[in-house]
Design a protein around this motif. Structure first.
Motif: not given
Length: 534
Positions: A474-482
């Motif tokens: 799925a779309t990447d929301a950022g490295p701090d998120l699953w």
């Protein structure tokens, strides 16, 4: 004459012996009941006094907290794994059952030796005094509830035991008159009723004295100086049964050692920043609200999470950047740990380099657009991406000490856990559910993966030990998120089938197959699920 005597003996003995045995059994049951009544009186007295000194000092909670501290790590992990978030009610239930059993024994002892039985109940109170004073935040007043419990319980048992001895003398003595037995019954029942009233009343009084709902509701959160962008479209695939991308506050996982939630009035709260700093700070809640606040979207993971477990949640936090606060205080050379202390005495140690390497650790004041829920640390807690909660998430925060690991080992490190607490790369299968029955043909597989502060670069799926195939991220929301994923399993054949998943982080490290337990640095291994294809 002889014949009459011989025939009469068998006629009378069967009637007498069962009656004597029944009397003896009833006498023992009454003795056990007096012990239970005395224990109830002790608990009620303790709760009533604890309403004035603080609910954490109530005898049962004090003993329970001490039991948590003394429990070996493997047993703690077993409790979390077996009972999940119900581990605390199970512990308290076990304490109550143990107390009831010992109280019944004390009542039986008191039947012959009232002073000794009373001493056994008094020992309960002594244990509570020790447990209350063993807490890191203990004061002399914390001993009062257990002291009162021990004295009241011992006195009640001594009195009830004497009444029981008078109402039901041992065999061979004349039976006590009915009024004496009725007096004993009334005394025992009245004791239990009074104990229940005192216990419930004490607990409600404590709750009313510590009700901070209005104070929390009065908090007005200022708009963030650095807001997070809206989550991009497509962060969650439209697959039924897949976990929501963001977790509602009521569903956010909670794993901690607190038997009762600390209730802190933000108007009286303050945070001390001290230790190896040039300029110690003392900040009020209003001081923090006046700081430039930042939003942070981050996934928090518990180190107790088993492979495929659910102790991971995602939300939007709002708070004060810790790095800016440390720069304001002036960290001295050599400091390598920020030690957070909770209102209940818990200590959490965060590596200093994880706070100053550019990641956005926060003193969080809010989650999901509202002030922190009490269960999640109101009024202030820490959140540091990339670290398990046991090294980054001090709830009910009251103190920050800049120090070294050589000088202080925090709570979990003293119990053998790794100092760093870096979150391991993990992935799990959410859909289909374990042991689900799915129709033959094409089957949608979906799940969640995380490697917080590094990010997920790839997820792979295989069935029945076959070759790995790349899942769709799925779309990447950022490295701090699953990151969530889907995989279309084509042509699933009837039978019992095994599905496995593994992830790769953005540093190129592939999730290891080797299965390890959470202790001491987090679980590893591939998650798998078994389904029946029909």
């Amino acid at each position: 004459m002889g014949g009459v005597s011989t025939e009469g003996t068998p006629d009378t003995e069967p009637a007498t012996e069962p009656r004597g045995r029944r009397t003896h059994v009833l006498r023992l049951a009454a003795a056990a009941a007096t012990g239970l009544a005395a224990a109830a009186a002790a608990v009620g007295a303790g709760e009533l006094v604890a309403a004035l000194t603080g609910p954490d000092a109530s005898p049962v909670l004090a003993v329970g907290s001490a039991a948590i501290d003394l429990t070996p790590t493997p047993l703690k992990e077993y409790a979390v794994r077996t009972f999940g978030t119900n581990d605390k009610p199970v512990l308290l239930g076990g304490i109550h059952l143990t107390m009831a059993a010992l109280a019944a024994v004390a009542g039986l002892v008191a039947l012959r030796r009232p002073a000794l039985g009373a001493g056994v109940v008094g020992a309960f109170g002594a244990l509570g005094v020790w447990a209350a004073l063993s807490r890191p935040t203990a004061t002399a007043a914390d001993a009062l509830p257990s002291l009162a419990a021990g004295l009241v319980g011992a006195a009640v048992l001594h009195l009830l035991a004497r009444r029981l001895r008078a109402a039901s003398p041992r065999s061979g003595a004349p039976a006590a008159p009915g009024p004496a037995r009725r007096t004993l019954l009334a005394a025992t029942g009245g004791t239990v009723a009074a104990a229940a009233l005192a216990g419930v009343g004490g607990r409600r009084l404590a709750d009313s004295r510590q009700d901070i709902g209005a104070a929390r509701g009065a908090v007005r959160l200022p708009p963030p100086a650095r807001p997070s962008a809206a989550l991009p479209r497509g962060v969650r695939p439209g697959v039924a049964g897949l976990a929501p991308f963001t977790t509602a506050n009521g569903d956010f996982y909670r794993v901690d050692t607190a038997l009762t939630l600390p209730r802190i009035d933000p108007r009286r709260w303050s945070l001390r920043v001290h230790g190896l700093v040039d300029r110690p700070l003392l900040l009020s809640f209003d001081d923090l609200l006046r700081q430039p606040l930042e939003e942070l979207d981050a996934t928090l993971v518990c180190v107790s999470n088993e492979v495929g477990g659910t102790y991971a949640s995602t939300t939007r936090w709002l708070g004060v950047p810790i790095a800016g606060l440390l720069r304001r205080a002036g960290v001295r050379p050599g400091a390598d740990q920020l030690l957070g202390r909770s209102k209940d005495g818990m200590t959490i140690g965060t590596p200093m380099d994880a706070l100053l390497d550019g990641r956005r650790g926060l003193l969080a004041l809010a989650m999901d657009g509202e002030p922190l829920p009490v269960a999640h640390g109101f009024p202030c807690r820490t959140v540091v991406p990339g670290l398990y909660g046991y090294t980054s998430a001090t709830k009910w925060l009251v103190d920050l000490e800049v120090t070294t690991f050589a000088a202080h080992d925090p709570y979990w490190v003293r119990r053998g856990w790794d100092r760093t607490g870096t979150v391991r790369t993990a992935s799990r299968i959410d859909v289909p559910a374990p042991f689900a029955r799915v129709p033959a043909g094409d089957v949608t597989v979906a799940g969640t993966a995380w490697a917080t502060h590094r990010g997920i670069a790839a997820v792979e799926v295989r069935t029945d030990g076959g070759p790995w195939a790349e899942a769709r991220l799925a779309t990447d929301a950022g490295p701090d998120l699953w990151r969530q994923w889907t995989y279309e399993w084509r042509g699933a054949r009837p039978g019992t089938r095994r599905i496995e998943v593994r992830a790769t982080d953005t540093a190129g490290a592939v999730q290891t197959e080797a299965r390890t337990a959470p202790f001491p640095s987090g679980a590893t291994g591939w998650h798998s699920t078994v389904v029946t294809v029909t």
